[in-house]
Design a protein around this motif. Structure first.
Motif, PDB file in Angstrom:
ATOM      1  N   UNK A  41       0.804  -1.219   0.000  1.00  0.00           N
ATOM      2  CA  UNK A  41       0.000   0.000   0.000  1.00  0.00           C
ATOM      3  C   UNK A  41       0.836   1.267   0.000  1.00  0.00           C
ATOM      4  N   UNK A  42       2.111   1.170   0.343  1.00  0.00           N
ATOM      5  CA  UNK A  42       2.935   2.382   0.460  1.00  0.00           C
ATOM      6  C   UNK A  42       4.116   2.424  -0.509  1.00  0.00           C
ATOM      7  N   UNK A  43       4.482   1.282  -1.080  1.00  0.00           N
ATOM      8  CA  UNK A  43       5.656   1.223  -1.954  1.00  0.00           C
ATOM      9  C   UNK A  43       5.292   1.492  -3.407  1.00  0.00           C
ATOM     10  N   UNK A  44       6.301   1.838  -4.209  1.00  0.00           N
ATOM     11  CA  UNK A  44       6.049   1.964  -5.650  1.00  0.00           C
ATOM     12  C   UNK A  44       5.499   0.642  -6.197  1.00  0.00           C
ATOM     13  N   UNK A  45       4.636   0.735  -7.169  1.00  0.00           N
ATOM     14  CA  UNK A  45       3.944  -0.455  -7.699  1.00  0.00           C
ATOM     15  C   UNK A  45       4.894  -1.493  -8.283  1.00  0.00           C
ATOM     16  N   UNK A  46       6.068  -1.066  -8.764  1.00  0.00           N
ATOM     17  CA  UNK A  46       6.998  -2.014  -9.370  1.00  0.00           C
ATOM     18  C   UNK A  46       8.014  -2.581  -8.378  1.00  0.00           C
ATOM     19  N   UNK A  47       7.841  -2.312  -7.090  1.00  0.00           N
ATOM     20  CA  UNK A  47       8.738  -2.859  -6.073  1.00  0.00           C
ATOM     21  C   UNK A  47       8.639  -4.379  -6.063  1.00  0.00           C
ATOM     22  N   UNK A  48       9.782  -5.020  -5.910  1.00  0.00           N
ATOM     23  CA  UNK A  48       9.845  -6.478  -5.799  1.00  0.00           C
ATOM     24  C   UNK A  48      10.093  -6.798  -4.330  1.00  0.00           C
ATOM     25  N   UNK A  49       9.221  -7.614  -3.751  1.00  0.00           N
ATOM     26  CA  UNK A  49       9.307  -7.932  -2.328  1.00  0.00           C
ATOM     27  C   UNK A  49       9.533  -9.432  -2.171  1.00  0.00           C
TER      28      UNK A  49
END
Length: 189
Positions: A41-49
Motif C-alpha cells: 500500500x505504500x511502496x512503488x507499484x513495481x517494487x519487488x518484495x
C-alpha cells in the motif's frame, strides 16, 4: 530512567537483543505476508518484495526475525522516507542500500520482529541463497548446523555471528548464481 534505543551503545544493544535461534515456525510466513500487505500500500507499484533469511526456509532453525528484501527502481531516499513515516526504523545506510527494523523496543524484542533491506533492483544475492537452500535441503541442514554451532559463541555479537557465516553463504550464493546462469532461470518469485 530507561535509555532510548538510539542512546544505547552497540554492546548494550547486543545485550538487549541477543542472537536467539528457534525451530522453524510456520507463523513466520504469516508475519511476512501481513507485512507485505501493508508494504504494497505504500511502496512503488513495481517494487519487488521477497521473504529472505532463514525464516523463509522450512525445517531449519532461525532467528525469529522475518527478513524482507525490497528491490526498487526509484530513489532510495524517497522510499526510505516513506518507510520511516510508516513505522520502520532506519538502522543503517550505505550507498545503494538501506536497512530498517521493526519490533525492537527498550524492553527487548516485540512479538513480531522484522529486518527490511531496501535495495535497487538486481541487488538480491539473498534470494539466490534462499532458493538454493530451499532446493537443496541437505545444504540447508548444513547451514542450520553451522548457525547452531555459532549461536552461543556469538550470542551477544551479531556482527561476529554474521561474519562467521559469511564464507558458507558466499559459497552457496555463487553456486546458485552459476546454476541460474546455466539454466537461464529467473530467481525472482
Amino acid at each position: 530512567m530507561q535509555k532510548k534505543l538510539f542512546e544505547m551503545t552497540l554492546e548494550e544493544l547486543w545485550e538487549l537483543f541477543p542472537i536467539i535461534l528457534e525451530e522453524h515456525n510456520d507463523c513466520w510466513n504469516d508475519y511476512y505476508l501481513e507485512e507485505v500487505a501493508k508494504l504494497k500500500n505504500i511502496l512503488p507499484k513495481d517494487a519487488i518484495i521477497n521473504h529472505i533469511g532463514s525464516t523463509a526456509i522450512k525445517d531449519i532453525w532461525a532467528k525469529p526475525i522475518v527478513d524482507i528484501l525490497i528491490e526498487i527502481n526509484d530513489n532510495l531516499c524517497d522510499v526510505s522516507l516513506i518507510l520511516q513515516n510508516n513505522g520502520w526504523i532506519k538502522m543503517n545506510e550505505q550507498e545503494n542500500r538501506v536497512s530498517f527494523n521493526k519490533g525492537y523496543t527498550e524492553n527487548g524484542f516485540a512479538e513480531k520482529v522484522y529486518h527490511l533491506h531496501l535495495r535497487y533492483t538486481g541487488d538480491n544475492d539473498e534470494v539466490y541463497f534462499r532458493d538454493y537452500l530451499i532446493t537443496h535441503p541437505e545444504i540447508a541442514k548444513e547451514y542450520e548446523t553451522l548457525k547452531l554451532s555459532l549461536w552461543k559463541k556469538f550470542e551477544h555479537n551479531r556482527d561476529g555471528y554474521t561474519e562467521a557465516k559469511g564464507e558458507f553463504i558466499k559459497k552457496y550464493t555463487e553456486l546458485a548464481k552459476e546454476n541460474d546462469n546455466l539454466c537461464g532461470k529467473s530467481k525472482i518469485k
